[in-house]
Design a protein around this motif. Structure first.
Motif, PDB file in Angstrom:
ATOM      1  N   ASP A  18       3.546  39.556  25.780  1.00  0.00           N
ATOM      2  CA  ASP A  18       3.536  38.122  26.096  1.00  0.00           C
ATOM      3  C   ASP A  18       4.954  37.548  26.043  1.00  0.00           C
ATOM      4  O   ASP A  18       5.327  36.725  26.880  1.00  0.00           O
ATOM      5  CB  ASP A  18       2.623  37.354  25.146  1.00  0.00           C
ATOM      6  N   ASP A  61       2.268  30.179  19.806  1.00  0.00           N
ATOM      7  CA  ASP A  61       1.009  30.923  19.744  1.00  0.00           C
ATOM      8  C   ASP A  61       0.280  30.544  18.457  1.00  0.00           C
ATOM      9  O   ASP A  61       0.894  30.058  17.503  1.00  0.00           O
ATOM     10  CB  ASP A  61       1.315  32.425  19.764  1.00  0.00           C
ATOM     11  N   THR A  92      -4.318  32.734  23.393  1.00  0.00           N
ATOM     12  CA  THR A  92      -5.469  33.349  24.057  1.00  0.00           C
ATOM     13  C   THR A  92      -6.768  32.657  23.657  1.00  0.00           C
ATOM     14  O   THR A  92      -7.797  32.868  24.284  1.00  0.00           O
ATOM     15  CB  THR A  92      -5.588  34.846  23.695  1.00  0.00           C
ATOM     16  N   LYS A 113      -3.537  31.198  27.527  1.00  0.00           N
ATOM     17  CA  LYS A 113      -2.773  32.199  28.281  1.00  0.00           C
ATOM     18  C   LYS A 113      -3.629  32.740  29.417  1.00  0.00           C
ATOM     19  O   LYS A 113      -4.774  33.138  29.200  1.00  0.00           O
ATOM     20  CB  LYS A 113      -2.355  33.354  27.368  1.00  0.00           C
TER      21      LYS A 113
END
Length: 132
Positions: A18, A61, A92, A113
């Motif tokens: 990522d 994140d 995610t 994402k």
């Protein structure tokens, strides 16, 4: 409107794939931007303290070792120094609970994402339009 040159973005993500993809797409769509990659919330808080000036944007994140994104965001928003620092969650997790908690902690945005390169390109264009 911010200057198009000399912008600085912190990408905070422990996943090397990522990190690489984000760097490539950011370089493609925001070529005059410097990118600093950090691997968790503790590194982010240290970098914010050590930097001479704040970044223009933090892409954060949620799920990382040592200190996750929500905890880091909680620390950032507790310090008035960072009131104007845009922090966008990029994760995610499409959990409504995570999304609500991020907004409760005053995240500026919450993005999931994408699964493809083309979707990532579109996401970064959106980030550029809204926060850079």
């Amino acid at each position: 409107m911010p200057q198009a040159n000399n912008q600085h973005i912190f990408v905070v993500d422990d996943d090397e794939d990522d990190q690489f993809l984000l760097r490539q797409v950011l370089i493609q769509y925001t070529p005059n931007t410097s990118i600093r990659v950090l691997t968790d919330g503790e590194e982010l808080l240290t970098a914010l303290t050590d930097e001479q000036s704040l970044p223009d944007l933090v892409l954060l994140d949620l799920n990382m070792p040592r200190m996750g994104g929500l905890e880091a965001l909680r620390h950032i928003r507790a310090d008035p120094t960072y009131d104007r620092l845009p922090v966008v969650i990029l994760t995610t997790s499409d959990s409504d609970g995570d999304r609500q908690q991020a907004y409760d902690l005053k995240a500026d945005g919450y993005l999931v994402k994408p699964g493809t390169q083309q979707q990532m390109n579109q996401l970064i264009l959106t980030v550029k339009r809204q926060w850079l």
